[in-house]
Write a protein that holds these residues in place. Structure first.
Motif, PDB file in Angstrom:
ATOM      1  N   HIS A 194       2.701   6.004  13.664  1.00  0.00           N
ATOM      2  CA  HIS A 194       1.417   5.984  12.963  1.00  0.00           C
ATOM      3  C   HIS A 194       1.515   5.236  11.632  1.00  0.00           C
ATOM      4  N   VAL A 195       2.674   5.330  11.010  1.00  0.00           N
ATOM      5  CA  VAL A 195       2.908   4.742   9.680  1.00  0.00           C
ATOM      6  C   VAL A 195       4.201   3.944   9.736  1.00  0.00           C
ATOM      7  N   ALA A 196       4.202   2.750   9.133  1.00  0.00           N
ATOM      8  CA  ALA A 196       5.407   1.920   9.099  1.00  0.00           C
ATOM      9  C   ALA A 196       5.752   1.578   7.657  1.00  0.00           C
ATOM     10  N   LEU A 197       6.981   1.886   7.269  1.00  0.00           N
ATOM     11  CA  LEU A 197       7.510   1.539   5.948  1.00  0.00           C
ATOM     12  C   LEU A 197       8.323   0.256   6.121  1.00  0.00           C
ATOM     13  N   ALA A 215       4.387  -6.094  11.553  1.00  0.00           N
ATOM     14  CA  ALA A 215       3.339  -5.088  11.774  1.00  0.00           C
ATOM     15  C   ALA A 215       2.504  -5.439  12.995  1.00  0.00           C
ATOM     16  N   LYS A 216       2.224  -6.730  13.171  1.00  0.00           N
ATOM     17  CA  LYS A 216       1.470  -7.171  14.350  1.00  0.00           C
ATOM     18  C   LYS A 216       2.224  -6.810  15.628  1.00  0.00           C
ATOM     19  N   LEU A 217       3.536  -7.021  15.626  1.00  0.00           N
ATOM     20  CA  LEU A 217       4.340  -6.667  16.789  1.00  0.00           C
ATOM     21  C   LEU A 217       4.349  -5.159  17.022  1.00  0.00           C
ATOM     22  N   LEU A 225      -0.879   3.029  15.225  1.00  0.00           N
ATOM     23  CA  LEU A 225      -0.548   2.470  13.918  1.00  0.00           C
ATOM     24  C   LEU A 225      -1.791   2.337  13.041  1.00  0.00           C
ATOM     25  N   LYS A 226      -1.754   2.961  11.884  1.00  0.00           N
ATOM     26  CA  LYS A 226      -2.890   2.943  10.959  1.00  0.00           C
ATOM     27  C   LYS A 226      -2.520   2.470   9.563  1.00  0.00           C
ATOM     28  N   GLY A 278      -1.916   9.787  10.977  1.00  0.00           N
ATOM     29  CA  GLY A 278      -1.585   8.638  10.141  1.00  0.00           C
ATOM     30  C   GLY A 278      -2.550   8.282   9.029  1.00  0.00           C
ATOM     31  N   GLU A 279      -3.575   9.081   8.818  1.00  0.00           N
ATOM     32  CA  GLU A 279      -4.489   8.801   7.693  1.00  0.00           C
ATOM     33  C   GLU A 279      -3.845   9.276   6.393  1.00  0.00           C
ATOM     34  N   VAL A 280      -3.953   8.469   5.364  1.00  0.00           N
ATOM     35  CA  VAL A 280      -3.308   8.767   4.074  1.00  0.00           C
ATOM     36  C   VAL A 280      -4.386   9.005   3.021  1.00  0.00           C
TER      37      VAL A 280
END
Length: 281
Positions: A194-197, A215-217, A225-226, A278-280
């Motif tokens: 959901h989240v990528a660092l 991120a596109k990949l 992914l959000k 994944g909402e922040v």
């Protein structure tokens, strides 16, 4: 007052007082510069990633290393100073378990971390520590360490990335110092974070344009992914990758690719709440 008249009122109050069924608490995330993240889990555990304190130009000056005593697990990606940071000192004063590339476990043993607190693993490894499920993935980045009073670097294993799944179902992908590789597509489809660092610091890892493409990949067969969080850059010092290695440049590159993703540029020391989807906020 008539008890019958009170009946519906008392039932309504009782219902409101009950805990919400099926609603999991948020994960709390705090960024301390470079790759240093703290997560407070719905189960009450504290997780650190790459806790670089001493020498970190973005570490809050009013926070002392000696005060970090409430930690359950530390995920270390590699042996570089800005990766493992002060994981050894924090583990010794908190009792936390260090999850580390197996070869780097030798370093932690030699600097006095009890063996029961060192959990060596490698890419492909998975399990649960402190209530958090982890999956280790490769990053194609070197690692190594130097012992005190010995300037010769020792082999520290292959740098590790981590996908953490928290009790509320949230999946966070920490890409460590990875370059752009086709494996981001695999990780998106297989683990659906959901989240990528993502690292954006340049020179030793991705620049913002490659990080945006990563991120596109990650969106491949991944409806989850959000949120993207840039890491491995400097806020209070020049970035090793030059003046273009900034969260603002990363967000601009994400917009160029037309992705409907939020780029969170976290403020140092501010805590953000992340829902299970994944909402922040």
């Amino acid at each position: 007052m008539n008890c019958r008249a009170l009946g519906p009122f008392l039932v309504a109050v009782a219902v409101l007082a009950l805990p919400a069924v099926g609603l999991a608490a948020d994960v709390e995330m705090t960024f301390y510069g470079n790759q240093h993240f703290k997560f407070a889990t719905p189960g009450g555990k504290v997780i650190l990633i790459n806790p670089w304190v001493t020498g970190n130009p973005d570490w809050p000056k009013d926070m002392k290393l000696q005060e970090i005593r409430r930690v359950d697990a530390i995920f270390v990606s590699g042996g570089h100073g800005d990766d493992m940071g002060q994981a050894d000192e924090i583990a010794k004063q908190s009792g936390a378990t260090i999850v580390t590339p197996a070869e780097l476990g030798g370093y932690f043993q030699q600097v006095g971390v009890p063996g029961t607190q060192i959990f060596g693993s490698a890419a492909g490894g998975q399990g649960t520590i402190a209530g958090v499920k982890y999956q280790i993935v490769q990053t194609h980045h070197g690692t190594g360490y130097a012992l005190p009073n010995n300037p010769i670097r020792q082999y520290g294993g292959i740098n590790a990335g981590y996908i953490l799944t928290f009790e509320n179902g949230l999946r966070v992908y920490f890409a460590s110092s990875s370059p752009l590789t086709i494996e981001f597509q695999l990780f998106g489809a297989r683990y659906q974070p959901h989240v990528a660092l993502l690292p954006i610091g340049g020179r030793f890892q991705m620049h913002p344009d490659d990080a945006a493409y990563a991120a596109k990949l990650l969106m491949t067969d991944n409806p989850n992914l959000k949120t993207l969080v840039p890491q491995h850059h400097r806020l209070n010092a020049p970035s090793p990758g030059g003046p273009g290695a900034t969260p603002e440049a990363f967000e601009a590159e994400v917009k160029k690719l037309g992705m409907p993703l939020r780029v969170l540029n976290p403020k140092i020391g501010q805590t953000y709440r992340i829902s299970g989807t994944g909402e922040v906020r």
